[in-house]
Design a protein around this motif. Structure first.
Motif, PDB file in Angstrom:
ATOM      1  N   GLY A   8      -6.046   9.795   4.023  1.00 33.44           N
ATOM      2  CA  GLY A   8      -4.942   9.210   4.757  1.00 33.44           C
ATOM      3  C   GLY A   8      -4.056  10.200   5.479  1.00 33.44           C
ATOM      4  N   SER A  17       5.134   6.800  10.077  1.00 36.35           N
ATOM      5  CA  SER A  17       4.739   6.441   8.716  1.00 36.35           C
ATOM      6  C   SER A  17       3.269   6.761   8.481  1.00 36.35           C
ATOM      7  CB  SER A  17       4.966   4.943   8.467  1.00 36.35           C
ATOM      8  OG  SER A  17       6.316   4.600   8.569  1.00 36.35           O
ATOM      9  N   ARG A  19       0.233   6.208   5.047  1.00 37.66           N
ATOM     10  CA  ARG A  19      -0.056   5.830   3.674  1.00 37.66           C
ATOM     11  C   ARG A  19      -1.216   6.666   3.165  1.00 37.66           C
ATOM     12  NH1 ARG A  19      -2.006   0.171   0.829  1.00 37.66           N
ATOM     13  NH2 ARG A  19      -3.986   0.737   1.834  1.00 37.66           N
ATOM     14  N   SER A  21      -3.870   7.673   0.122  1.00 37.23           N
ATOM     15  CA  SER A  21      -4.579   7.039  -0.981  1.00 37.23           C
ATOM     16  C   SER A  21      -5.196   8.104  -1.867  1.00 37.23           C
ATOM     17  CB  SER A  21      -5.692   6.119  -0.463  1.00 37.23           C
ATOM     18  OG  SER A  21      -5.173   5.096   0.356  1.00 37.23           O
ATOM     19  N   TRP A  36       2.013  12.549  -7.175  1.00 42.13           N
ATOM     20  CA  TRP A  36       1.749  13.168  -5.880  1.00 42.13           C
ATOM     21  C   TRP A  36       2.554  14.462  -5.786  1.00 42.13           C
ATOM     22  CZ3 TRP A  36      -1.843  11.998  -2.332  1.00 42.13           C
ATOM     23  CH2 TRP A  36      -2.417  10.724  -2.356  1.00 42.13           C
ATOM     24  N   PHE A  68       9.806   7.418   0.546  1.00 38.49           N
ATOM     25  CA  PHE A  68       8.433   7.355   0.038  1.00 38.49           C
ATOM     26  C   PHE A  68       8.362   6.358  -1.115  1.00 38.49           C
ATOM     27  CE2 PHE A  68       6.946  11.948   1.221  1.00 38.49           C
ATOM     28  CZ  PHE A  68       7.375  11.739   2.519  1.00 38.49           C
ATOM     29  N   THR A  69       7.209   5.697  -1.242  1.00 36.99           N
ATOM     30  CA  THR A  69       6.981   4.765  -2.338  1.00 36.99           C
ATOM     31  C   THR A  69       5.598   5.003  -2.913  1.00 36.99           C
ATOM     32  OG1 THR A  69       8.359   3.088  -1.261  1.00 36.99           O
ATOM     33  CG2 THR A  69       6.904   2.349  -3.025  1.00 36.99           C
ATOM     34  N   SER A  71       2.642   3.686  -5.537  1.00 36.55           N
ATOM     35  CA  SER A  71       2.205   2.433  -6.134  1.00 36.55           C
ATOM     36  C   SER A  71       0.793   2.578  -6.683  1.00 36.55           C
ATOM     37  CB  SER A  71       2.262   1.283  -5.120  1.00 36.55           C
ATOM     38  OG  SER A  71       1.412   1.545  -4.021  1.00 36.55           O
ATOM     39  N   TYR A  80      -1.326   5.005  -4.362  1.00 36.60           N
ATOM     40  CA  TYR A  80      -0.933   5.137  -2.957  1.00 36.60           C
ATOM     41  C   TYR A  80       0.406   5.864  -2.852  1.00 36.60           C
ATOM     42  CZ  TYR A  80      -4.397   1.428  -2.427  1.00 36.60           C
ATOM     43  OH  TYR A  80      -5.551   0.687  -2.465  1.00 36.60           O
ATOM     44  N   LEU A  81       0.621   6.464  -1.696  1.00 33.68           N
ATOM     45  CA  LEU A  81       1.923   7.008  -1.360  1.00 33.68           C
ATOM     46  C   LEU A  81       2.258   6.540   0.053  1.00 33.68           C
ATOM     47  CD1 LEU A  81       4.249   8.823  -2.369  1.00 33.68           C
ATOM     48  CD2 LEU A  81       3.195  10.694  -1.065  1.00 33.68           C
ATOM     49  N   GLN A  82       3.158   5.577   0.138  1.00 35.42           N
ATOM     50  CA  GLN A  82       3.645   5.101   1.427  1.00 35.42           C
ATOM     51  C   GLN A  82       4.786   6.012   1.869  1.00 35.42           C
ATOM     52  OE1 GLN A  82       2.541   2.506   3.449  1.00 35.42           O
ATOM     53  NE2 GLN A  82       4.013   3.356   4.923  1.00 35.42           N
ATOM     54  N   ASN A  84       7.493   6.795   4.803  1.00 33.43           N
ATOM     55  CA  ASN A  84       8.208   6.300   5.983  1.00 33.43           C
ATOM     56  C   ASN A  84       9.253   7.312   6.434  1.00 33.43           C
ATOM     57  OD1 ASN A  84       6.771   3.848   5.767  1.00 33.43           O
ATOM     58  ND2 ASN A  84       8.315   2.987   4.398  1.00 33.43           N
TER      59      ASN A  84
END
Length: 123
Positions: A8, A17, A19, A21, A36, A68-69, A71, A80-82, A84
């Protein structure tokens, strides 16, 4: 031993942004903590987001909090690391890591690492 594969990473402009994986095999729940990290050449590896695989509790470094989020998708064995509102200072190689014990920020406490995925944020 778990195998971790990140993907990603890309080059984006400031404010964009991405994301990331991290696919784990065989099973992500084999390990109690997924984290992460990111690293810039010449600097230490920095923990930025972590999640407990049981319970899902999350913690973030101040540098990414609110942007960052992290999940988990246990069915897909993927974390995952979203990311933004990306900034140039977010440019780094991003790694995911797993450990069997309690979640910690110190990279030296993790035995299982992926190969990394590069994120570059241009101004």
């Amino acid at each position: 031993q778990v195998q971790l594969v990140e993907s990603g990473g890309d080059r984006v402009q400031t404010g964009g942004s991405l994301r990331l994986s991290c696919a784990a095999s065989p099973f992500i729940v084999k390990y109690s903590c997924m984290t992460w990290f990111r690293q810039v050449p010449g600097q230490e590896r920095e923990g930025i987001a972590r999640v407990a695989t049981t319970g899902g509790g999350t913690h973030y470094a101040d540098s990414v909090k609110g942007r960052f989020t992290i999940s988990l998708d246990n069915a897909k064995n993927t974390v995952y690391l979203q990311m933004n509102s990306l900034r140039p200072e977010d440019s780094a190689m991003y790694y995911c890591a797993a450990r069997a014990g309690l979640c910690e920020w110190s990279a030296s406490r993790y035995d299982n690492w992926g190969q990394g995925t590069q994120v570059t944020v241009s101004s």
